[in-house]
Enzyme design. Structure first.
Site, PDB file in Angstrom:
ATOM      1  N   HIS A  58      49.121  37.477  42.246  1.00  0.00           N
ATOM      2  CA  HIS A  58      49.658  38.184  41.695  1.00  0.00           C
ATOM      3  C   HIS A  58      50.792  37.824  42.358  1.00  0.00           C
ATOM      4  O   HIS A  58      52.625  36.829  42.131  1.00  0.00           O
ATOM      5  CB  HIS A  58      50.196  39.378  42.516  1.00  0.00           C
ATOM      6  CG  HIS A  58      49.107  39.857  41.813  1.00  0.00           C
ATOM      7  ND1 HIS A  58      48.076  41.488  42.624  1.00  0.00           N
ATOM      8  CD2 HIS A  58      48.918  40.945  40.565  1.00  0.00           C
ATOM      9  CE1 HIS A  58      47.415  42.098  41.465  1.00  0.00           C
ATOM     10  NE2 HIS A  58      47.635  41.918  40.385  1.00  0.00           N
ATOM     11  N   ARG A  90      45.508  34.885  33.272  1.00  0.00           N
ATOM     12  CA  ARG A  90      44.463  33.836  34.008  1.00  0.00           C
ATOM     13  C   ARG A  90      43.486  33.479  32.812  1.00  0.00           C
ATOM     14  O   ARG A  90      42.724  32.320  32.971  1.00  0.00           O
ATOM     15  CB  ARG A  90      43.429  34.974  34.509  1.00  0.00           C
ATOM     16  CG  ARG A  90      44.097  35.604  35.744  1.00  0.00           C
ATOM     17  CD  ARG A  90      43.241  36.959  36.287  1.00  0.00           C
ATOM     18  NE  ARG A  90      43.429  37.826  35.593  1.00  0.00           N
ATOM     19  CZ  ARG A  90      43.316  39.034  35.805  1.00  0.00           C
ATOM     20  NH1 ARG A  90      42.506  39.337  36.985  1.00  0.00           N
ATOM     21  NH2 ARG A  90      43.071  40.318  34.345  1.00  0.00           N
ATOM     22  N   SER A  99      42.268  42.427  41.513  1.00  0.00           N
ATOM     23  CA  SER A  99      42.853  43.211  42.420  1.00  0.00           C
ATOM     24  C   SER A  99      41.388  44.015  42.535  1.00  0.00           C
ATOM     25  O   SER A  99      40.506  44.524  44.054  1.00  0.00           O
ATOM     26  CB  SER A  99      43.769  44.261  42.235  1.00  0.00           C
ATOM     27  OG  SER A  99      44.999  43.382  42.203  1.00  0.00           O
TER      28      SER A  99
END
Length: 159
Positions: A17, A90, A127
């Site tokens: 991030h 990603r 996360s």
């Protein structure tokens, strides 16, 4: 003033991030980090804690603002005169979903979405994965900023 927003739940913020936010901060005069409030989900960190951690790790950029939001991201953008959303990708699987969101957001409000390929170092990082590995005692210190690692370690001791 050129403005953009980097939205997400950031529970917790990762180095991936931070890479995207940092890159956006070099391209825009002002970058908002919009921390999504999802009342249907119980996060590991409260919204205020996430905001505090993000402010700490983005302070060096000098042009990043951090705010919570709920509802439509395009409304957040309209209220702040933000014409662009910056999203990290990603993998190809991210693109399928994010393209649909980008097209919907543009159709609703004219807000553009810019896709930034993630640094290959962070191409696997999320996360959720960080929380899962940390919960089972795995070392995630290289995946999150030090202050986030400390907060994560402390939080998992309590649970």
């Amino acid at each position: 003033m050129r403005r953009a927003v980097c939205p997400g739940s950031f529970d917790p913020i990762t180095n991936g991030h931070l890479d995207i936010i940092g890159r956006a901060s070099r391209l825009y005069d002002e970058v908002y980090v919009a921390v999504m409030i999802n009342k249907a989900k119980k996060g590991l960190f409260e919204i205020e804690e996430r905001i505090d951690l993000i402010r700490q790790v983005t302070a060096e950029f000098g042009n990043v603002r951090v705010e919570a939001f709920h509802g439509l991201l395009v409304d957040f953008c309209k209220e702040r005169d933000i014409p662009a959303i910056v999203k990290g990708l990603r993998a190809v699987s991210d693109f399928d979903y994010e393209l649909q969101m980008a097209q919907m957001n543009n159709g609703l409000s004219g807000v553009e979405t810019l896709f930034v390929p993630t640094n290959p170092t962070y191409s696997f990082l999320s996360s959720s994965l960080v929380k899962e590995v940390a919960t089972w005692g795995g070392d995630v210190s290289h995946l999150v900023p030090p202050v986030v690692f400390d907060a994560l370690t402390e939080r998992l001791k309590k649970d």
